[in-house]
Design a protein around this motif. Structure first.
Motif, short mmCIF file in Angstrom:
data_model
loop_
_atom_site.label_atom_id
_atom_site.label_comp_id
_atom_site.label_asym_id
_atom_site.label_seq_id
_atom_site.Cartn_x
_atom_site.Cartn_y
_atom_site.Cartn_z
N GLU A 1 22.69 48.76 -25.07
CA GLU A 1 23.72 48.89 -24.03
C GLU A 1 23.72 47.66 -23.12
OE1 GLU A 1 23.08 52.52 -21.97
OE2 GLU A 1 23.60 53.81 -23.67
N GLN A 2 22.54 47.20 -22.75
CA GLN A 2 22.45 46.01 -21.89
C GLN A 2 23.01 44.78 -22.60
OE1 GLN A 2 21.52 45.83 -18.68
NE2 GLN A 2 22.15 43.68 -18.78
N HIS A 3 22.70 44.65 -23.90
CA HIS A 3 23.21 43.54 -24.68
C HIS A 3 24.74 43.55 -24.71
CE1 HIS A 3 23.18 40.56 -27.98
NE2 HIS A 3 24.16 41.28 -28.50
N ALA B 1 18.83 51.58 -24.79
CA ALA B 1 19.04 50.91 -23.50
C ALA B 1 19.21 49.41 -23.70
CB ALA B 1 17.86 51.19 -22.57
N ARG B 2 18.42 48.82 -24.61
CA ARG B 2 18.56 47.37 -24.87
C ARG B 2 19.92 47.06 -25.48
NH1 ARG B 2 13.01 47.88 -26.44
NH2 ARG B 2 13.62 48.09 -28.63
N GLN C 1 27.94 33.95 -15.04
CA GLN C 1 26.94 34.92 -15.47
C GLN C 1 25.57 34.28 -15.75
OE1 GLN C 1 27.50 38.18 -15.50
NE2 GLN C 1 29.64 37.91 -14.91
N GLU D 1 24.81 32.96 -18.55
CA GLU D 1 24.49 33.42 -19.90
C GLU D 1 25.38 32.70 -20.90
OE1 GLU D 1 22.18 35.49 -20.78
OE2 GLU D 1 21.72 36.78 -19.05
N ALA E 1 26.79 45.04 -22.60
CA ALA E 1 27.34 44.82 -21.26
C ALA E 1 27.33 43.34 -20.91
CB ALA E 1 26.55 45.63 -20.23
N THR E 2 26.25 42.64 -21.25
CA THR E 2 26.17 41.21 -20.96
C THR E 2 27.19 40.43 -21.78
OG1 THR E 2 23.81 41.45 -20.50
CG2 THR E 2 24.63 39.22 -20.86
#
Length: 253
Positions: free
Chosen positions: A138-140, A135-136, A174, A176, A142-143
């Motif tokens: 995938e989030q990384h 999950a981490r 974003q 980021e 996506a960001t």
């Protein structure tokens, strides 16, 4: 041994696991303790159910084969150990062990259940950790994709003084910033690459690069809002609160 101590021996007594002296004392205790008598009965009933759950019915051929082989089996003489003769067990001892076998089987089942339970918890914990890592990741990803897809993002590339290159992409939309690096020299043990946000010459920590990885990407910790540069330094393991070395690169935003 006090009466309070005897109350704690119900499980061991039910499985015939007490030394002879304690067994006699507890047996006498049962004559006037109804609660211990009830606990012992319940323990033995549970042990018997567990033993039956793990029992297997031997094939009929096993009994026939054993009985047929008995006439040809020579009886062993008494075994001598250290000058002493070890005699076979008496029938009384054999009967006692036969009575204990179901309880010993139950104890083995309980131990096996404990081992299996521990293994199941470990497996579940490992699976949860694996899902969390996925999950981490995938989030990384996506960001990073969102930062790169921002048409108004700021992109800067620089060569590090120690070798390798780094590209910073900052997206105000974003909130980021990401760094993409390649060819970084491997640092000695105890040293790491650290990222910084700079503003008017003041640096604030923005995360660490993965140790011993020459090529990769990372999201900076915190928002680039208000920062005018991104710096990269080498720091002691775990990072620093302020730079302890001259930046290898300082990329303006």
């Amino acid at each position: 041994m006090t009466s309070a101590d005897l109350h704690t021996l119900t499980g061991a007594y039910a499985l015939d696991a007490l030394p002879e002296e304690q067994e006699r004392a507890f047996h006498a205790h049962l004559n006037h303790c109804r609660s211990c008598t009830t606990e012992v009965r319940e323990f033995r009933e549970t042990a018997a159910r567990l033993a039956l759950a793990a029992a297997e019915i031997p094939p009929r051929s096993l009994h026939t084969g054993v009985m047929a082989a008995l006439p040809a089996v020579r009886q062993l003489p008494p075994r001598v150990t250290g000058g002493r003769t070890v005699l076979p067990m008496s029938r009384r001892h054999i009967r006692r062990w036969q009575q204990r076998l179901p309880h010993l089987a139950a104890a083995a089942c309980l131990a096996a259940c404990g081992i299996l339970g521990t293994w199941a918890l470990h497996t579940q914990h490992a699976a949860d950790e694996q899902r969390a890592r996925a999950a981490r990741a995938e989030q990384h990803a996506a960001t990073l994709a969102a930062v790169l897809a921002d048409p108004n993002s700021v992109t800067r590339t620089a060569t590090l003084s120690g070798g390798g290159t780094a590209t910073v992409v900052a997206s105000s939309r974003q909130g980021e910033a990401a760094v993409f690096y390649s060819g970084l020299p491997v640092l000695p043990d105890g040293r790491v690459y650290q990222l910084w946000y700079g503003k008017n010459g003041t640096m604030r920590p923005a995360g660490l690069l993965t140790p011993q990885r020459a090529t990769g990407s990372a999201l900076l910790t915190g928002s680039p809002q208000g920062a005018d540069a991104v710096g990269i330094t080498t720091e002691p393991h775990g990072g620093s609160t302020s730079p302890t070395t001259t930046p290898l690169a300082l990329l303006s935003l």
